[in-house]
Enzyme design. Structure first.
Site, PDB file in Angstrom:
ATOM      1  N   TYR A  25     -20.942 -32.873 -30.593  1.00  0.00           N
ATOM      2  CA  TYR A  25     -20.200 -32.448 -31.780  1.00  0.00           C
ATOM      3  C   TYR A  25     -18.799 -31.973 -31.392  1.00  0.00           C
ATOM      4  O   TYR A  25     -17.804 -32.345 -32.011  1.00  0.00           O
ATOM      5  CB  TYR A  25     -20.943 -31.338 -32.538  1.00  0.00           C
ATOM      6  CG  TYR A  25     -20.080 -30.730 -33.613  1.00  0.00           C
ATOM      7  CD1 TYR A  25     -19.782 -31.452 -34.774  1.00  0.00           C
ATOM      8  CD2 TYR A  25     -19.516 -29.468 -33.461  1.00  0.00           C
ATOM      9  CE1 TYR A  25     -18.940 -30.920 -35.752  1.00  0.00           C
ATOM     10  CE2 TYR A  25     -18.683 -28.937 -34.430  1.00  0.00           C
ATOM     11  CZ  TYR A  25     -18.397 -29.664 -35.576  1.00  0.00           C
ATOM     12  OH  TYR A  25     -17.558 -29.144 -36.524  1.00  0.00           O
ATOM     13  N   THR A  79     -11.735 -23.848 -34.570  1.00  0.00           N
ATOM     14  CA  THR A  79     -12.830 -24.766 -34.220  1.00  0.00           C
ATOM     15  C   THR A  79     -14.107 -24.189 -34.823  1.00  0.00           C
ATOM     16  O   THR A  79     -14.334 -22.975 -34.781  1.00  0.00           O
ATOM     17  CB  THR A  79     -12.988 -24.934 -32.696  1.00  0.00           C
ATOM     18  OG1 THR A  79     -13.017 -23.638 -32.081  1.00  0.00           O
ATOM     19  CG2 THR A  79     -11.832 -25.740 -32.106  1.00  0.00           C
ATOM     20  N   ALA A  80     -14.920 -25.068 -35.378  1.00  0.00           N
ATOM     21  CA  ALA A  80     -16.073 -24.644 -36.174  1.00  0.00           C
ATOM     22  C   ALA A  80     -17.236 -24.177 -35.304  1.00  0.00           C
ATOM     23  O   ALA A  80     -17.365 -24.583 -34.146  1.00  0.00           O
ATOM     24  CB  ALA A  80     -16.519 -25.790 -37.074  1.00  0.00           C
ATOM     25  N   SER A 107     -11.919 -20.619 -38.124  1.00  0.00           N
ATOM     26  CA  SER A 107     -12.337 -21.735 -38.966  1.00  0.00           C
ATOM     27  C   SER A 107     -13.069 -21.240 -40.211  1.00  0.00           C
ATOM     28  O   SER A 107     -13.813 -20.269 -40.158  1.00  0.00           O
ATOM     29  CB  SER A 107     -13.273 -22.649 -38.170  1.00  0.00           C
ATOM     30  OG  SER A 107     -13.871 -23.617 -39.023  1.00  0.00           O
ATOM     31  N   GLN A 128      -8.165 -20.617 -41.220  1.00  0.00           N
ATOM     32  CA  GLN A 128      -8.139 -22.037 -41.596  1.00  0.00           C
ATOM     33  C   GLN A 128      -8.985 -22.222 -42.839  1.00  0.00           C
ATOM     34  O   GLN A 128     -10.121 -21.747 -42.907  1.00  0.00           O
ATOM     35  CB  GLN A 128      -8.680 -22.902 -40.460  1.00  0.00           C
ATOM     36  CG  GLN A 128      -8.775 -24.391 -40.794  1.00  0.00           C
ATOM     37  CD  GLN A 128     -10.101 -24.756 -41.418  1.00  0.00           C
ATOM     38  OE1 GLN A 128     -11.113 -24.100 -41.184  1.00  0.00           O
ATOM     39  NE2 GLN A 128     -10.113 -25.798 -42.240  1.00  0.00           N
ATOM     40  N   TYR A 130     -10.699 -24.749 -45.789  1.00  0.00           N
ATOM     41  CA  TYR A 130     -11.093 -25.985 -46.461  1.00  0.00           C
ATOM     42  C   TYR A 130     -11.194 -25.667 -47.937  1.00  0.00           C
ATOM     43  O   TYR A 130     -11.749 -24.624 -48.306  1.00  0.00           O
ATOM     44  CB  TYR A 130     -12.452 -26.482 -45.962  1.00  0.00           C
ATOM     45  CG  TYR A 130     -12.401 -27.192 -44.634  1.00  0.00           C
ATOM     46  CD1 TYR A 130     -11.693 -28.380 -44.483  1.00  0.00           C
ATOM     47  CD2 TYR A 130     -13.082 -26.688 -43.525  1.00  0.00           C
ATOM     48  CE1 TYR A 130     -11.644 -29.045 -43.266  1.00  0.00           C
ATOM     49  CE2 TYR A 130     -13.044 -27.341 -42.300  1.00  0.00           C
ATOM     50  CZ  TYR A 130     -12.321 -28.523 -42.185  1.00  0.00           C
ATOM     51  OH  TYR A 130     -12.283 -29.169 -40.981  1.00  0.00           O
ATOM     52  N   LYS A 231      -1.778 -28.012 -42.258  1.00  0.00           N
ATOM     53  CA  LYS A 231      -2.308 -28.515 -40.995  1.00  0.00           C
ATOM     54  C   LYS A 231      -2.845 -29.935 -41.176  1.00  0.00           C
ATOM     55  O   LYS A 231      -3.790 -30.145 -41.937  1.00  0.00           O
ATOM     56  CB  LYS A 231      -3.426 -27.592 -40.502  1.00  0.00           C
ATOM     57  CG  LYS A 231      -4.140 -28.060 -39.229  1.00  0.00           C
ATOM     58  CD  LYS A 231      -5.201 -27.045 -38.807  1.00  0.00           C
ATOM     59  CE  LYS A 231      -5.904 -27.431 -37.531  1.00  0.00           C
ATOM     60  NZ  LYS A 231      -6.885 -28.526 -37.744  1.00  0.00           N
ATOM     61  N   SER A 253      -1.075 -32.386 -36.612  1.00  0.00           N
ATOM     62  CA  SER A 253      -2.452 -32.423 -36.118  1.00  0.00           C
ATOM     63  C   SER A 253      -3.124 -33.692 -36.597  1.00  0.00           C
ATOM     64  O   SER A 253      -2.884 -34.138 -37.719  1.00  0.00           O
ATOM     65  CB  SER A 253      -3.215 -31.207 -36.660  1.00  0.00           C
ATOM     66  OG  SER A 253      -4.592 -31.283 -36.336  1.00  0.00           O
ATOM     67  N   HIS A 255      -6.479 -33.594 -36.237  1.00  0.00           N
ATOM     68  CA  HIS A 255      -7.814 -33.006 -36.313  1.00  0.00           C
ATOM     69  C   HIS A 255      -8.587 -33.268 -35.015  1.00  0.00           C
ATOM     70  O   HIS A 255      -9.773 -33.567 -35.032  1.00  0.00           O
ATOM     71  CB  HIS A 255      -8.577 -33.592 -37.520  1.00  0.00           C
ATOM     72  CG  HIS A 255      -9.594 -32.666 -38.121  1.00  0.00           C
ATOM     73  ND1 HIS A 255      -9.497 -32.190 -39.408  1.00  0.00           N
ATOM     74  CD2 HIS A 255     -10.735 -32.135 -37.613  1.00  0.00           C
ATOM     75  CE1 HIS A 255     -10.555 -31.417 -39.667  1.00  0.00           C
ATOM     76  NE2 HIS A 255     -11.311 -31.369 -38.582  1.00  0.00           N
TER      77      HIS A 255
END
Length: 371
Positions: A25, A79-80, A107, A128, A130, A231, A253, A255
């Site tokens: 991952y 980062t997740a 994240s 960050q 979403y 981003k 970025s 990603h």
């Protein structure tokens, strides 16, 4: 174990330590992973033009980002799910970034909440974001980040859908059962269901808003005082719109090469974006930075700073907080050495003339001296 002497060495240690699903991952890119390799390879095609016989006994690497003073232009990318790498997860990363005097970006999909990360102590932190279909969820999350003392929003704009990461499909990737996406736990969005492909891809398809557009960047500015970094910008066209839309900065970025394969390396797209921004807002870069020389190259092409992602999760997996501290220290030391050997004593002395790229016109040869 013999001493670790560079950032890349942590990846092999992480690979040995982590379950295959977790390592894959973190490590993989989209589809053919061409951009994943290119993010690194493109740096290797940029060469130095060092200036000599300059007093480099004192070197100042400090800079300001959105008005916040930091020790170096090297920051932590979002980062997740870092608790998959190490039990302390985002707590350890937050402490390491704070100890290094730099910024951590948390994240949205962290395994620790904004409040938990804030509780680790002082430090400059960005969040960050979403954008979910349910805008109340977004507004609530932004409010919580602001209340917890986060200083900026890094709005990810390259993920209306999740990129095709084939290892995650093969592994049927899903967040391990003992972990949750802590920021969404109270909203019943913290768990990821098993799926026939990637559990994360299914989660994104169900929750993340594909209608996201520039008007939402403006909407975000109405619900928060935090500055917004866009981003995921790779073109001059979008850089210009970002400026017009009131963005406080741009992060060039791709990603981590996990979304659209066959986009250019970020270091290759950087100069186009910097020129389009015309100095009106700062431009940052993430993707492929593994050496102090990479940091210097990004700054020479006009970046105000860089973010590192995978080196953080790999070093976290290997050695927890101490690993992340060491990665930040190694990059700092290498960058300082690169500055010294290039004849630069402060960031403002790093210029475009300190590097040569494959897209530069050949330098006009001066007339040969008569013998």
């Amino acid at each position: 174990m013999e001493e670790i002497t560079n950032v890349m060495e942590y990846e092999e240690i992480a690979k040995k330590k982590l379950p295959k699903m977790v390592y894959d991952y973190y490590a993989s890119g989209a589809e053919d992973q061409w951009t994943l390799a290119e993010n690194r390879n493109a740096f290797s095609r940029i060469l130095f033009r060092p200036r000599i016989l300059i007093d480099v006994s004192k070197i100042d690497m400090t800079t300001t980002v959105l008005g916040f003073k930091i020790s170096m232009p090297i920051m932590v990318a979002p980062t997740a799910m870092q608790k998959m790498a190490h039990p302390e997860g985002e707590y350890a990363t937050a402490r390491a970034a704070s100890a290094a005097g730099t910024i951590m970006t948390l994240s949205s999909w962290a395994t620790s909440s904004v409040e938990e990360v804030a509780s680790t102590g002082p430090g400059i932190r960005f969040f960050q974001l979403y954008v979910y279909k349910d805008r109340n969820v977004v507004a609530q999350l932004v409010r919580r980040a602001e209340r917890a003392g986060f200083k900026a929003i890094a709005l990810t704009v390259d993920t209306p859908r999740l990129g095709r990461r084939e290892a995650d499909i093969k592994n049927r990737f899903v967040l391990p059962p003992f972990l949750t996406l802590k920021n969404f736990e109270g909203l019943d969005l913290g768990k990821m269901d098993e799926a026939n492909d990637s559990g994360l891809a299914s989660y994104v398809a169900g929750q993340v808003d594909r209608t996201l557009s520039w008007k939402d960047v403006q909407w975000l500015q109405t619900i928060t005082k935090m500055p917004i970094l866009v981003k995921g910008v790779l073109t001059a066209e979008d850089a210009r719109i970002a400026v017009q839309s009131g963005a406080a900065g741009i992060i060039v970025s791709n990603h981590g090469a996990r979304q659209l394969d066959y986009v250019p390396a970020t270091i290759s797209a950087l100069e186009e974006v910097v020129k389009a921004a015309q100095g009106r807002i700062p431009v940052f870069l993430d993707g492929g930075v593994r050496r102090g020389t990479d940091v210097f190259k990004a700054l020479a092409l006009g970046a105000s700073g860089i973010f590192i992602g995978r080196p953080v999760v790999f070093s976290l997996a290997a050695e927890g907080e101490a690993g992340v501290r060491k990665v930040l220290q190694m990059l700092r030391d290498e960058f300082e050495l690169t500055m010294a050997l290039s004849g630069c004593t402060s960031l403002k002395e790093i210029t475009r003339n300190h590097i040569v790229t494959e897209w530069d016109a050949p330098r006009a040869a001066l007339p040969a001296p008569r013998l």
